[in-house]
Scaffold this motif. Structure first.
Motif, PDB file in Angstrom:
ATOM      1  N   LEU A   1       0.833  -1.200   0.000  1.00 40.55           N
ATOM      2  CA  LEU A   1       0.000   0.000   0.000  1.00 40.55           C
ATOM      3  C   LEU A   1       0.867   1.250   0.000  1.00 40.55           C
ATOM      4  N   LEU A   2       0.706   2.076  -1.037  1.00 42.82           N
ATOM      5  CA  LEU A   2       1.396   3.356  -1.127  1.00 42.82           C
ATOM      6  C   LEU A   2       0.365   4.461  -1.313  1.00 42.82           C
ATOM      7  N   SER A   3       0.677   5.640  -0.808  1.00 37.56           N
ATOM      8  CA  SER A   3      -0.163   6.800  -1.075  1.00 37.56           C
ATOM      9  C   SER A   3       0.376   7.530  -2.296  1.00 37.56           C
ATOM     10  N   THR A   4      -0.398   8.477  -2.794  1.00 31.40           N
ATOM     11  CA  THR A   4       0.034   9.282  -3.925  1.00 31.40           C
ATOM     12  C   THR A   4       1.208  10.189  -3.566  1.00 31.40           C
ATOM     13  N   ARG A   5       1.514  10.336  -2.274  1.00 34.18           N
ATOM     14  CA  ARG A   5       2.642  11.144  -1.836  1.00 34.18           C
ATOM     15  C   ARG A   5       3.915  10.311  -1.669  1.00 34.18           C
ATOM     16  N   ASP A   6       3.798   8.997  -1.701  1.00 33.26           N
ATOM     17  CA  ASP A   6       4.957   8.122  -1.541  1.00 33.26           C
ATOM     18  C   ASP A   6       5.733   8.005  -2.854  1.00 33.26           C
ATOM     19  N   THR A   7       6.997   7.609  -2.738  1.00 34.73           N
ATOM     20  CA  THR A   7       7.818   7.371  -3.925  1.00 34.73           C
ATOM     21  C   THR A   7       7.339   6.101  -4.631  1.00 34.73           C
ATOM     22  N   PRO A   8       7.027   6.154  -5.926  1.00 33.18           N
ATOM     23  CA  PRO A   8       6.558   4.964  -6.645  1.00 33.18           C
ATOM     24  C   PRO A   8       7.672   3.930  -6.791  1.00 33.18           C
ATOM     25  N   PRO A   9       7.325   2.704  -7.177  1.00 31.83           N
ATOM     26  CA  PRO A   9       8.358   1.696  -7.463  1.00 31.83           C
ATOM     27  C   PRO A   9       9.316   2.196  -8.551  1.00 31.83           C
ATOM     28  N   ASP A  10      10.572   1.771  -8.458  1.00 31.24           N
ATOM     29  CA  ASP A  10      11.584   2.219  -9.419  1.00 31.24           C
ATOM     30  C   ASP A  10      11.263   1.785 -10.851  1.00 31.24           C
ATOM     31  N   ARG A  11      10.728   0.585 -10.986  1.00 32.11           N
ATOM     32  CA  ARG A  11      10.406   0.044 -12.311  1.00 32.11           C
ATOM     33  C   ARG A  11       9.002  -0.546 -12.253  1.00 32.11           C
ATOM     34  N   ILE A  12       8.162  -0.195 -13.211  1.00 36.89           N
ATOM     35  CA  ILE A  12       6.792  -0.697 -13.274  1.00 36.89           C
ATOM     36  C   ILE A  12       6.625  -1.470 -14.576  1.00 36.89           C
ATOM     37  N   ASP A  13       6.215  -2.724 -14.463  1.00 34.49           N
ATOM     38  CA  ASP A  13       6.036  -3.581 -15.643  1.00 34.49           C
ATOM     39  C   ASP A  13       4.589  -3.622 -16.119  1.00 34.49           C
ATOM     40  N   VAL A  14       3.655  -3.435 -15.188  1.00 36.05           N
ATOM     41  CA  VAL A  14       2.232  -3.351 -15.522  1.00 36.05           C
ATOM     42  C   VAL A  14       1.656  -2.181 -14.743  1.00 36.05           C
ATOM     43  N   LEU A  15       1.042  -1.231 -15.451  1.00 32.62           N
ATOM     44  CA  LEU A  15       0.425  -0.076 -14.804  1.00 32.62           C
ATOM     45  C   LEU A  15      -1.062  -0.085 -15.128  1.00 32.62           C
ATOM     46  N   LEU A  16      -1.880  -0.216 -14.089  1.00 37.89           N
ATOM     47  CA  LEU A  16      -3.334  -0.230 -14.231  1.00 37.89           C
ATOM     48  C   LEU A  16      -3.883   1.013 -13.537  1.00 37.89           C
TER      49      LEU A  16
ATOM     50  N   SER B   1      -7.737  12.382   2.448  1.00 33.04           N
ATOM     51  CA  SER B   1      -6.920  12.519   1.248  1.00 33.04           C
ATOM     52  C   SER B   1      -5.483  12.886   1.611  1.00 33.04           C
ATOM     53  N   TYR B   2      -4.536  12.095   1.128  1.00 37.15           N
ATOM     54  CA  TYR B   2      -3.121  12.400   1.350  1.00 37.15           C
ATOM     55  C   TYR B   2      -2.732  13.699   0.657  1.00 37.15           C
ATOM     56  N   GLN B   3      -3.289  13.939  -0.522  1.00 39.13           N
ATOM     57  CA  GLN B   3      -2.990  15.164  -1.243  1.00 39.13           C
ATOM     58  C   GLN B   3      -3.481  16.383  -0.459  1.00 39.13           C
ATOM     59  N   ALA B   4      -4.666  16.260   0.134  1.00 42.78           N
ATOM     60  CA  ALA B   4      -5.230  17.372   0.897  1.00 42.78           C
ATOM     61  C   ALA B   4      -4.387  17.694   2.124  1.00 42.78           C
ATOM     62  N   VAL B   5      -3.995  16.678   2.872  1.00 38.82           N
ATOM     63  CA  VAL B   5      -3.226  16.930   4.095  1.00 38.82           C
ATOM     64  C   VAL B   5      -1.861  17.521   3.759  1.00 38.82           C
ATOM     65  N   ALA B   6      -1.244  17.069   2.675  1.00 36.72           N
ATOM     66  CA  ALA B   6       0.020  17.671   2.242  1.00 36.72           C
ATOM     67  C   ALA B   6      -0.190  19.137   1.865  1.00 36.72           C
TER      68      ALA B   6
ATOM     69  N   THR C   1      -1.421  26.572  -0.910  1.00 34.93           N
ATOM     70  CA  THR C   1      -0.806  25.550  -1.755  1.00 34.93           C
ATOM     71  C   THR C   1      -1.798  24.414  -1.966  1.00 34.93           C
ATOM     72  N   ASN C   2      -1.896  23.955  -3.191  1.00 42.87           N
ATOM     73  CA  ASN C   2      -2.843  22.893  -3.534  1.00 42.87           C
ATOM     74  C   ASN C   2      -2.134  21.806  -4.326  1.00 42.87           C
ATOM     75  N   HIS C   3      -2.038  20.618  -3.751  1.00 43.90           N
ATOM     76  CA  HIS C   3      -1.573  19.475  -4.521  1.00 43.90           C
ATOM     77  C   HIS C   3      -2.727  18.977  -5.391  1.00 43.90           C
ATOM     78  N   ALA C   4      -2.403  18.296  -6.455  1.00 40.85           N
ATOM     79  CA  ALA C   4      -3.403  17.855  -7.428  1.00 40.85           C
ATOM     80  C   ALA C   4      -4.482  17.007  -6.768  1.00 40.85           C
ATOM     81  N   GLY C   5      -5.722  17.253  -7.160  1.00 40.34           N
ATOM     82  CA  GLY C   5      -6.839  16.484  -6.633  1.00 40.34           C
ATOM     83  C   GLY C   5      -7.482  17.083  -5.409  1.00 40.34           C
ATOM     84  N   THR C   6      -6.878  18.120  -4.826  1.00 43.91           N
ATOM     85  CA  THR C   6      -7.449  18.767  -3.659  1.00 43.91           C
ATOM     86  C   THR C   6      -8.681  19.569  -4.066  1.00 43.91           C
TER      87      THR C   6
END
Length: 387
Positions: A103-118, A275-280, A215-220
């Motif tokens: 489980l990752l939030s939109t504020r976390d660092t994504p995986p270095d390599r993604i083979d399938v993105l849904l 929302s993680y974006q909202a709290v950031a 300041t507004n992160h995307a989706g806020t």
């Protein structure tokens, strides 16, 4: 709870928090269509490879997709705390290990390599834009990229965004009012800079926070400009001078809680949103504008569930009345009941809402009292006191 039939078996799923009276399911036709495609049972020539490598699932609303794909140990990326809680609960009720999904939030660092993105296309085009900016550099030429959504959620602007940030894009035929997006990553694509977060100056005439920058992160909520309900609320916030604990409940970009802190520097403000974006966003807004000596906490969570009983003096709330595509007062009711539990005797809940929503009826039933602080033809500000 309902049974979700997929090519990988049947799964008992529920939204979070679970409500047996809620007729809404934890999945829809768009989720079903995507899973059939990945299984290769929709007639398309491509499907989920075996082994799949790193599978990232973005915007899975209640964990239906990652629960069905748990055998591939997917990474879920979401802006929603409630989605993460739903995912944990749905994995457990189906006997799946908690660590089968990362489980990752939109504020976390994504995986270095993604083979399938849904990608489950979000309501906010801005959030999709921000996430594609963050994820596209992790893709490679062979990455399978598939989006899904209802036909009403996928627009020309959606497809242009995939095309501009990832690569050549096409769509499927519509099935049960759902559609798929197929995108081929182009490693040589020249992407513009990510425009998020977005900052803007507040207008005059809205109290102590007039002219400040938010300041507004995307989706806020209302990331492009101040909404008219908050504009009505801000100059009418309660003014107290004594030390107190204030909660900006459903804080969004934090403009209400920051205004409360500016009005009372002796207060301690707790900003809460699911929302993680909202709290950031709220934290960035507060840090830029709060005066010296002011204190605040920032919490991503399920309303006031994690706040100790009788520990709060004032709750400021602009409750949402939409949950994805459903219009409902369920979230508002949970916010109101949570506020009553968290407030000390004599503590106050202040609510801004559209007049037609009838929040005064609920507040009188719950608190035994409700006062109209101010109103105009569209909005009403209500005050309820815990006796």
């Amino acid at each position: 709870m309902n049974s979700f039939t997929t090519p990988w078996g049947e799964f008992d799923l529920a939204r979070f928090p679970e409500d047996p009276r809620d007729p809404l399911r934890a999945w829809d036709a768009a989720d079903e269509y995507l899973l059939r495609h990945l299984h290769g049972s929709d007639g398309e020539p491509t499907g989920l490879p075996e082994p799949a490598g790193t599978v990232a699932v973005v915007g899975d609303r209640w964990g239906a997709l990652v629960t069905a794909l748990a055998r591939h140990r997917p990474v879920q990326i979401t802006d929603s705390f409630l989605t993460q809680e739903a995912t944990r609960a749905n994995l457990a009720r189906n006997g799946l290990a908690a660590d089968s999904v990362r489980l990752l939030s939109t504020r976390d660092t994504p995986p270095d390599r993604i083979d399938v993105l849904l990608i489950r296309v979000p309501k906010s085009l801005a959030l999709l834009e921000d996430q594609l900016h963050r994820l596209a550099p992790r893709l490679h030429e062979g990455t399978l990229v598939v989006g899904t959504g209802r036909v009403t959620e996928i627009h020309t602007s959606t497809l242009k965004l995939f095309e501009r940030l990832v690569g050549p894009t096409r769509t499927s035929l519509a099935v049960k009012k759902a559609r798929l997006i197929f995108c081929t990553p182009d490693p040589g694509i020249q992407r513009p800079a990510n425009p998020w977060p977005h900052r803007y100056a507040l207008p005059d005439g809205i109290g102590v926070i007039s002219g400040r920058t938010v300041t507004n992160h995307a989706g806020t909520f209302c990331a492009e400009r101040l909404d008219i309900g908050t504009r009505f609320f801000l100059p009418r916030l309660p003014r107290h001078a004594e030390p107190e604990r204030i909660v900006d409940l459903g804080c969004g970009n934090g403009v209400v809680g920051t205004a409360a802190a500016l009005a009372n520097p002796r207060a301690e403000v707790l900003f809460i949103d699911e929302s993680y974006q909202a709290v950031a966003s709220a934290e960035a807004t507060f840090r830029e504008n709060a005066g010296p000596g002011t204190t605040a906490e920032f919490q991503v969570g399920d309303g006031l569930a994690a706040v100790p009983p009788q520990s709060v003096d004032l709750v400021l709330n602009n409750p949402p009345f939409h949950s994805h595509q459903a219009t409902t007062d369920t979230t508002a009711w949970r916010m109101f009941t949570g506020s009553r539990r968290a407030l000390r005797p004599g503590g106050e809940l202040w609510v801004i809402g559209n007049r037609h929503l009838g929040y005064h009826v609920k507040l009188r039933r719950l608190f035994g009292n409700c006062e109209v602080v101010a109103s105009d033809p569209k909005f009403v500000i209500l005050r309820a006191v815990k006796r």
